[in-house]
Design a protein around this motif. Structure first.
Motif, PDB file in Angstrom:
ATOM      1  N   UNK A 222       0.870  -1.211  -0.140  1.00  6.19           N
ATOM      2  CA  UNK A 222      -0.064   0.151  -0.014  1.00  6.19           C
ATOM      3  C   UNK A 222       0.827   1.204  -0.097  1.00  6.19           C
ATOM      4  N   UNK A 223       2.048   1.317   0.709  1.00  2.00           N
ATOM      5  CA  UNK A 223       3.031   2.205   0.660  1.00  2.00           C
ATOM      6  C   UNK A 223       3.468   2.695  -0.669  1.00  2.00           C
ATOM      7  N   UNK A 224       3.773   1.386  -1.270  1.00  7.31           N
ATOM      8  CA  UNK A 224       4.415   1.598  -2.738  1.00  7.31           C
ATOM      9  C   UNK A 224       3.486   2.148  -3.601  1.00  7.31           C
TER      10      UNK A 224
ATOM     11  N   UNK B 121       3.810  16.087  -0.128  1.00  8.36           N
ATOM     12  CA  UNK B 121       3.932  14.892   0.887  1.00  8.36           C
ATOM     13  C   UNK B 121       4.927  14.174   0.412  1.00  8.36           C
ATOM     14  N   UNK B 122       5.990  14.012   1.619  1.00 10.08           N
ATOM     15  CA  UNK B 122       7.171  13.159   0.881  1.00 10.08           C
ATOM     16  C   UNK B 122       6.694  11.710   0.734  1.00 10.08           C
ATOM     17  N   UNK B 123       7.756  11.015   0.331  1.00  9.38           N
ATOM     18  CA  UNK B 123       7.358   9.577   0.027  1.00  9.38           C
ATOM     19  C   UNK B 123       7.336   8.682   1.203  1.00  9.38           C
ATOM     20  N   UNK B 124       6.380   7.810   1.324  1.00  6.92           N
ATOM     21  CA  UNK B 124       6.126   7.001   2.372  1.00  6.92           C
ATOM     22  C   UNK B 124       7.093   5.836   2.484  1.00  6.92           C
ATOM     23  N   UNK B 125       7.507   5.537   1.263  1.00  7.88           N
ATOM     24  CA  UNK B 125       8.434   4.232   1.227  1.00  7.88           C
ATOM     25  C   UNK B 125       9.925   4.788   1.092  1.00  7.88           C
ATOM     26  N   UNK B 126      10.720   4.545   2.033  1.00  7.68           N
ATOM     27  CA  UNK B 126      12.043   5.223   1.999  1.00  7.68           C
ATOM     28  C   UNK B 126      12.954   4.062   2.638  1.00  7.68           C
ATOM     29  N   UNK B 127      14.361   4.282   2.329  1.00  8.18           N
ATOM     30  CA  UNK B 127      15.309   3.502   2.569  1.00  8.18           C
ATOM     31  C   UNK B 127      15.399   3.319   4.170  1.00  8.18           C
ATOM     32  N   UNK B 128      14.929   4.284   4.912  1.00  7.81           N
ATOM     33  CA  UNK B 128      14.840   4.122   6.192  1.00  7.81           C
ATOM     34  C   UNK B 128      14.037   3.096   6.890  1.00  7.81           C
TER      35      UNK B 128
END
Length: 189
Positions: A67-69, A82-89
């Motif tokens: 869903x995040x993707x 809105x920043x991306x939800x899906x991050x390397x973090x």
């Protein structure tokens, strides 16, 4: 709130930040395929057996991550609010890799191509794998025209490997044999 907007009546849809695109747009195709994949994962969960129920929580987590993707793919490259939800973090790709490595330890060595199938859970996971590959192709098609969140692409690439590994492990749990492709030469050493 009404569930229908009537925007689709003219073949269009509204994405995050209110951009309106045709439903055939590559961006809509990419997040729509992720949505389809998420539905197939839900079907896989609903069909888990007692022995394959060990996958349940991981598959629920995968649904959340999908869903995040999809949310990130639905964002226009021009949006800035809105920043991306899906991050390397969030370490989602690394989490998948750890799951693949753990399950691989329990599997017989594979040397030839394996036909999709076996027990019901394995078969469902192979469908998940192939839909994941289609989602990946649509994301790559989109990124050739517009910027995307590349963390999404990495995750989706690894997810197909995860589904392959889970399908193999489901067959181990159920005691089902894998069927090798009869014309396969030894390809994995």
């Amino acid at each position: 709130m009404k569930i229908y907007t009537r925007t689709g009546d003219k073949g269009k849809t509204r994405i995050i930040e209110h951009d309106v695109l045709y439903k055939s747009d590559k961006r809509v195709e990419s997040y729509g395929t992720i949505d389809e994949l998420n539905s197939f994962v839900g079907l896989t969960i609903s069909d888990l057996s007692e022995k394959t129920m060990v996958f349940r929580e991981e598959l629920f987590e995968i649904q959340q991550l999908l869903f995040d993707c999809g949310s990130d793919l639905a964002k226009s490259p021009t949006q800035t609010k809105r920043p991306f939800v899906f991050t390397a973090d969030n370490h989602a790709t690394e989490w998948l890799e750890s799951r693949i490595d753990e399950y691989t330890k329990e599997l017989p060595k594979v040397q030839k191509f394996i036909l999709p199938g076996g027990c019901k859970t394995a078969s469902n996971l192979h469908v998940d794998r192939t839909v994941t590959r289609r989602a990946e192709r649509s994301i790559v098609d989109l990124m050739q025209d517009e910027p995307i969140n590349e963390e999404v692409l990495k995750f989706i690439n690894r997810l197909s490997d995860c589904f392959f590994t889970l399908s193999r492990y489901a067959n181990v749990l159920e005691g089902s044999d894998e069927v090798e492709y009869r014309n396969s030469k030894i390809i994995f050493r």
